[in-house]
Write a protein that holds these residues in place. Structure first.
Motif, PDB file in Angstrom:
ATOM      1  N   UNK A  83      45.074  50.762  34.124  1.00 39.27           N
ATOM      2  CA  UNK A  83      45.774  49.560  33.668  1.00 39.27           C
ATOM      3  C   UNK A  83      45.636  48.433  34.695  1.00 39.27           C
ATOM      4  N   UNK A  84      45.849  48.752  35.969  1.00 39.64           N
ATOM      5  CA  UNK A  84      45.746  47.743  37.021  1.00 39.64           C
ATOM      6  C   UNK A  84      44.311  47.224  37.157  1.00 39.64           C
ATOM      7  N   UNK A  85      43.340  48.118  37.042  1.00 40.15           N
ATOM      8  CA  UNK A  85      41.941  47.704  37.136  1.00 40.15           C
ATOM      9  C   UNK A  85      41.592  46.786  35.973  1.00 40.15           C
ATOM     10  N   UNK A  86      41.997  47.167  34.774  1.00 41.82           N
ATOM     11  CA  UNK A  86      41.706  46.370  33.591  1.00 41.82           C
ATOM     12  C   UNK A  86      42.310  44.972  33.729  1.00 41.82           C
ATOM     13  N   UNK A  87      43.544  44.930  34.159  1.00 44.79           N
ATOM     14  CA  UNK A  87      44.234  43.643  34.326  1.00 44.79           C
ATOM     15  C   UNK A  87      43.496  42.790  35.371  1.00 44.79           C
ATOM     16  N   UNK A  88      43.121  43.399  36.512  1.00 44.44           N
ATOM     17  CA  UNK A  88      42.449  42.680  37.589  1.00 44.44           C
ATOM     18  C   UNK A  88      41.094  42.132  37.141  1.00 44.44           C
ATOM     19  N   UNK A  89      40.348  42.917  36.379  1.00 44.17           N
ATOM     20  CA  UNK A  89      39.008  42.512  35.944  1.00 44.17           C
ATOM     21  C   UNK A  89      39.035  41.235  35.106  1.00 44.17           C
ATOM     22  N   UNK A  90      40.164  40.997  34.420  1.00 44.00           N
ATOM     23  CA  UNK A  90      40.253  39.843  33.523  1.00 44.00           C
ATOM     24  C   UNK A  90      41.213  38.761  34.009  1.00 44.00           C
ATOM     25  N   UNK A  91      41.603  38.825  35.291  1.00 45.29           N
ATOM     26  CA  UNK A  91      42.495  37.819  35.865  1.00 45.29           C
ATOM     27  C   UNK A  91      41.679  36.798  36.643  1.00 45.29           C
ATOM     28  N   UNK A  92      41.925  35.533  36.368  1.00 40.07           N
ATOM     29  CA  UNK A  92      41.224  34.446  37.065  1.00 40.07           C
ATOM     30  C   UNK A  92      41.436  34.560  38.570  1.00 40.07           C
ATOM     31  N   UNK A  93      40.362  34.336  39.325  1.00 43.04           N
ATOM     32  CA  UNK A  93      40.402  34.348  40.781  1.00 43.04           C
ATOM     33  C   UNK A  93      39.709  33.084  41.266  1.00 43.04           C
ATOM     34  N   UNK A  94      40.487  32.150  41.780  1.00 39.76           N
ATOM     35  CA  UNK A  94      39.932  30.871  42.215  1.00 39.76           C
ATOM     36  C   UNK A  94      38.881  31.024  43.303  1.00 39.76           C
ATOM     37  N   UNK A  95      38.947  32.108  44.068  1.00 41.70           N
ATOM     38  CA  UNK A  95      37.979  32.290  45.143  1.00 41.70           C
ATOM     39  C   UNK A  95      36.618  32.770  44.628  1.00 41.70           C
ATOM     40  N   UNK A  96      36.521  33.211  43.364  1.00 35.36           N
ATOM     41  CA  UNK A  96      35.218  33.670  42.855  1.00 35.36           C
ATOM     42  C   UNK A  96      34.317  32.507  42.395  1.00 35.36           C
ATOM     43  N   UNK A  97      34.615  31.570  41.688  1.00 33.75           N
ATOM     44  CA  UNK A  97      35.707  31.360  40.737  1.00 33.75           C
ATOM     45  C   UNK A  97      35.458  32.120  39.434  1.00 33.75           C
ATOM     46  N   UNK A  98      36.512  32.202  38.635  1.00 34.75           N
ATOM     47  CA  UNK A  98      36.443  32.932  37.368  1.00 34.75           C
ATOM     48  C   UNK A  98      37.074  34.295  37.491  1.00 34.75           C
ATOM     49  N   UNK A  99      36.788  35.134  36.538  1.00 33.74           N
ATOM     50  CA  UNK A  99      37.318  36.494  36.553  1.00 33.74           C
ATOM     51  C   UNK A  99      36.295  37.429  37.186  1.00 33.74           C
ATOM     52  N   UNK A 100      36.744  38.565  37.730  1.00 30.61           N
ATOM     53  CA  UNK A 100      35.795  39.523  38.284  1.00 30.61           C
ATOM     54  C   UNK A 100      34.741  39.985  37.271  1.00 30.61           C
ATOM     55  N   UNK A 101      35.140  40.204  36.020  1.00 33.05           N
ATOM     56  CA  UNK A 101      34.150  40.667  35.044  1.00 33.05           C
ATOM     57  C   UNK A 101      33.104  39.592  34.780  1.00 33.05           C
ATOM     58  N   UNK A 102      33.500  38.333  34.773  1.00 32.15           N
ATOM     59  CA  UNK A 102      32.531  37.246  34.601  1.00 32.15           C
ATOM     60  C   UNK A 102      31.581  37.190  35.790  1.00 32.15           C
ATOM     61  N   UNK A 103      32.118  37.358  36.984  1.00 37.01           N
ATOM     62  CA  UNK A 103      31.279  37.356  38.188  1.00 37.01           C
ATOM     63  C   UNK A 103      30.270  38.510  38.143  1.00 37.01           C
ATOM     64  N   UNK A 104      30.693  39.682  37.693  1.00 34.31           N
ATOM     65  CA  UNK A 104      29.754  40.804  37.564  1.00 34.31           C
ATOM     66  C   UNK A 104      28.653  40.455  36.564  1.00 34.31           C
TER      67      UNK A 104
END
Length: 121
Positions: A83-104
């Motif tokens: 659950x935590x991984x799923x939530x993190x993968x789709x949470x915006x991260x300004x330092x990437x920018x975007x979500x982790x899944x988008x960055x992957x």
């Protein structure tokens, strides 16, 4: 056959998901292989309306997004739940920018793994 892990539906309704038979078709593998991928942490699934589904963004046309399995492993080893991984993968991260899944999906896996490692340890 043992049950595979799923997370509760923690994603917004705008996130496109695929039922497991569609995932198998897209990857060109038997349905049972998708179950094994979920057990092995190569993919993550959630339950939406009682049905096990995989976020479409976890797949390219016919493969798992590069870097997803390694990122999932890092976070699981660090004690994160599905659950935590799923939530993190789709949470915006300004330092990437975007979500982790988008960055992957954009082949920026190194940046994602660095953040995952920092969170996990």
């Amino acid at each position: 056959m043992s049950e595979f892990p799923t997370a509760p539906d923690v994603l917004g309704p705008e996130v496109e998901v695929l039922p497991l038979p569609d995932v198998a078709d897209r990857l060109g593998v038997p349905f049972t292989r998708v179950h094994q991928m979920l057990r092995d942490g190569l993919l993550l699934a959630l339950r939406r309306n009682g049905v096990a589904v995989v976020p479409a963004e976890f797949l390219t046309d016919d493969t798992i997004v590069k870097g997803l399995p390694g990122t999932v492993t890092v976070l699981q080893d660090g004690g994160f739940s599905h659950e935590e991984i799923m939530r993190w993968m789709f949470t915006e991260d300004d330092s990437l920018p975007g979500t982790p899944v988008t960055a992957l999906r954009e082949n920026r896996g190194r940046e994602v793994r660095r953040r995952a490692q920092a969170m996990a340890f």
